[in-house]
Enzyme design. Structure first.
Site, PDB file in Angstrom:
ATOM      1  N   ASP A 101       0.788  -1.244   0.000  1.00 59.28           N
ATOM      2  CA  ASP A 101       0.000   0.000   0.000  1.00 59.28           C
ATOM      3  C   ASP A 101       0.820   1.294   0.000  1.00 59.28           C
ATOM      4  O   ASP A 101       0.503   2.232   0.747  1.00 59.28           O
ATOM      5  CB  ASP A 101      -0.955   0.001   1.210  1.00 59.28           C
ATOM      6  CG  ASP A 101      -1.937  -1.142   1.191  1.00 59.28           C
ATOM      7  OD1 ASP A 101      -1.868  -1.971   0.272  1.00 59.28           O
ATOM      8  OD2 ASP A 101      -2.765  -1.223   2.117  1.00 59.28           O
ATOM      9  N   ASP A 148      -4.698  -0.947  -1.547  1.00 59.37           N
ATOM     10  CA  ASP A 148      -6.059  -0.719  -1.074  1.00 59.37           C
ATOM     11  C   ASP A 148      -6.867  -0.253  -2.283  1.00 59.37           C
ATOM     12  O   ASP A 148      -6.428   0.673  -2.996  1.00 59.37           O
ATOM     13  CB  ASP A 148      -6.049   0.366   0.002  1.00 59.37           C
ATOM     14  CG  ASP A 148      -6.442  -0.139   1.371  1.00 59.37           C
ATOM     15  OD1 ASP A 148      -6.564  -1.354   1.539  1.00 59.37           O
ATOM     16  OD2 ASP A 148      -6.596   0.701   2.277  1.00 59.37           O
ATOM     17  N   HIS A 150     -10.697   0.478  -2.810  1.00 65.00           N
ATOM     18  CA  HIS A 150     -12.044   0.500  -2.251  1.00 65.00           C
ATOM     19  C   HIS A 150     -13.082   1.032  -3.236  1.00 65.00           C
ATOM     20  O   HIS A 150     -12.839   2.023  -3.937  1.00 65.00           O
ATOM     21  CB  HIS A 150     -12.082   1.379  -1.005  1.00 65.00           C
ATOM     22  CG  HIS A 150     -11.216   0.902   0.118  1.00 65.00           C
ATOM     23  ND1 HIS A 150     -11.178  -0.407   0.524  1.00 65.00           N
ATOM     24  CD2 HIS A 150     -10.347   1.573   0.933  1.00 65.00           C
ATOM     25  CE1 HIS A 150     -10.331  -0.523   1.538  1.00 65.00           C
ATOM     26  NE2 HIS A 150      -9.818   0.654   1.800  1.00 65.00           N
ATOM     27  N   HIS A 202     -10.650   7.094   1.319  1.00 67.74           N
ATOM     28  CA  HIS A 202      -9.275   6.925   0.848  1.00 67.74           C
ATOM     29  C   HIS A 202      -9.197   5.793  -0.169  1.00 67.74           C
ATOM     30  O   HIS A 202     -10.005   4.871  -0.162  1.00 67.74           O
ATOM     31  CB  HIS A 202      -8.326   6.632   2.021  1.00 67.74           C
ATOM     32  CG  HIS A 202      -8.603   5.319   2.698  1.00 67.74           C
ATOM     33  ND1 HIS A 202      -9.631   5.145   3.609  1.00 67.74           N
ATOM     34  CD2 HIS A 202      -8.010   4.106   2.594  1.00 67.74           C
ATOM     35  CE1 HIS A 202      -9.648   3.897   4.032  1.00 67.74           C
ATOM     36  NE2 HIS A 202      -8.680   3.239   3.426  1.00 67.74           N
ATOM     37  N   LYS A 227      -6.901  -5.220  -2.773  1.00 63.58           N
ATOM     38  CA  LYS A 227      -7.619  -5.652  -1.573  1.00 63.58           C
ATOM     39  C   LYS A 227      -8.616  -4.586  -1.139  1.00 63.58           C
ATOM     40  O   LYS A 227      -8.536  -3.438  -1.576  1.00 63.58           O
ATOM     41  CB  LYS A 227      -6.643  -5.964  -0.447  1.00 63.58           C
ATOM     42  CG  LYS A 227      -5.783  -4.795   0.007  1.00 63.58           C
ATOM     43  CD  LYS A 227      -4.697  -5.274   0.957  1.00 63.58           C
ATOM     44  CE  LYS A 227      -3.861  -4.131   1.498  1.00 63.58           C
ATOM     45  NZ  LYS A 227      -4.578  -3.236   2.409  1.00 63.58           N
ATOM     46  N   CYS A 272      -1.852  -2.295   7.825  1.00 64.84           N
ATOM     47  CA  CYS A 272      -1.860  -3.238   6.704  1.00 64.84           C
ATOM     48  C   CYS A 272      -0.584  -4.070   6.597  1.00 64.84           C
ATOM     49  O   CYS A 272      -0.635  -5.247   6.247  1.00 64.84           O
ATOM     50  CB  CYS A 272      -2.127  -2.489   5.400  1.00 64.84           C
ATOM     51  SG  CYS A 272      -3.773  -1.723   5.371  1.00 64.84           S
TER      52      CYS A 272
END
Length: 351
Positions: A101, A148, A150, A202, A227, A272
């Site tokens: 990340d 990340d 999302h 984020h 992820k 993370c």
């Protein structure tokens, strides 16, 4: 180093053979009774390790592992069955690097680490990682970059709270009183009540904040893992979501390559990165945290992450130590012990 410390200098980077196992057995069978007792196994283990100490409980675990037929002694056939895969991990186990990340939102964006209590600037990991890739990429069978990733309606975003329902199990009952970093329990259709820390928006898919830092170099043999893609559950680890309901394909990728050792770094140490390292150890990977290529959120959380890692036979290293570690010339006792976990979980299908 202890015991017959120079004996194992010939093995780093070498594929261990049955002939090697026979020679090792004969060398450490001090009384020549064609069996290794516990004192002889202790000498063997302490000769392999280049640093660290071996406790009585740890010796018992290794002895039980090597004594395949459980007759109280380690025979030549026990050594052939158990020491061959164990020493193969120690001296020639394939290595991968997992870079977690290193994304804009954690460096200059909505979740910039430098504003959190540890005051660590995520941008500082970029040159360290780039230097490691430049110097050591040939030592890594693969390099994984996790992101990340999302959806806009993700459960972790505080500004989505009005669209969700607080569970009766949540300690905070009034949504209007929930702030950043508060822990709540939210109802989901797919998974029921889910505990969640509330974060600012984020790393939204395809946004500039979700992009890797522009100066981060990508290794030639790299792949990416995305992820946190499920709107109803968060995923700190690059292996599983926070409730271990869904997994990424990272473990499958590493398993197909026969990886035994992982170098883990990135953002954030106590979130993370720590979750990824913990799951890696759970799966049986020998895990090293590259601490000068990590930045964290909370000082106590960073310390706790390192303590948890080392308690499970992981190691915390700096980039300047990697050359010897990757070449298998630096063999901390923790990683000698972790090789047992690696072999046992391979045999049980867990890794």
């Amino acid at each position: 180093m202890f015991g017959n410390s120079k004996f194992f200098n010939q093995y780093p980077g070498k594929d261990i053979t049955e002939a090697d196992i026979k020679r090792i057995f004969q060398t450490f069978d001090a009384n020549k009774d064609n069996a290794l007792d516990k004192a002889e196994v202790k000498n063997l283990v302490e000769s392999i390790a280049t640093s660290g100490s071996l406790s009585a409980a740890e010796l018992d675990k290794i002895y039980a592992f090597l004594d395949k037929d459980k007759d109280g002694l380690v025979s030549p056939s026990d050594m052939a069955a158990r020491a061959l895969p164990w020493l193969s991990v120690i001296f020639s186990g394939p290595v991968a690097m997992v870079i977690v990340d290193v994304q804009n939102d954690f460096i200059t964006g909505s979740l910039a680490l430098k504003v959190y209590p540890a005051k660590e600037d995520g941008a500082n990991v970029v040159p360290v990682i780039n230097d490691v890739i430049a110097k050591h990429s040939a030592a890594f069978k693969t390099v994984i970059y996790s992101l990340d990733w999302h959806p806009a309606d993700h459960i972790s975003f505080l500004d989505n709270l009005a669209k969700r329902k607080l569970s009766d199990k949540s300690k905070i009952k009034d949504a209007a009183k929930v702030g950043l970093n508060d822990v709540v329990v939210l109802e989901t259709k797919a998974y029921g009540p889910i505990e969640q820390i509330m974060w600012p928006r984020h790393c939204v898919q395809n946004s500039s904040g979700a992009e890797l830092h522009s100066e981060l170099k990508l290794a030639g043999n790299h792949t990416k893992v995305y992820k946190g893609t499920d709107p109803d559950i968060d995923s700190y680890s690059a292996f599983w979501d926070n409730n271990k309901l869904k997994k990424t394909d990272l473990h499958d990728r590493l398993s197909k390559l026969g990886i035994s050792d992982l170098i883990v770094c990135g953002l954030a140490t106590d979130v993370c990165v720590g979750s990824t390292a913990a799951h890696a150890q759970e799966l049986g990977y020998r895990t090293a945290l590259l601490e000068d290529a990590c930045c964290g959120v909370m000082p106590d959380g960073i310390a706790a992450t390192k303590a948890k890692l080392t308690a499970a036979h992981g190691v915390v290293v700096r980039s300047g130590q990697l050359n010897e570690l990757l070449a298998k010339r630096d063999r901390p006792m923790a990683w000698v012990l972790a090789a047992v976990d690696c072999v046992e979980k391979l045999a049980n299908g867990g890794h």
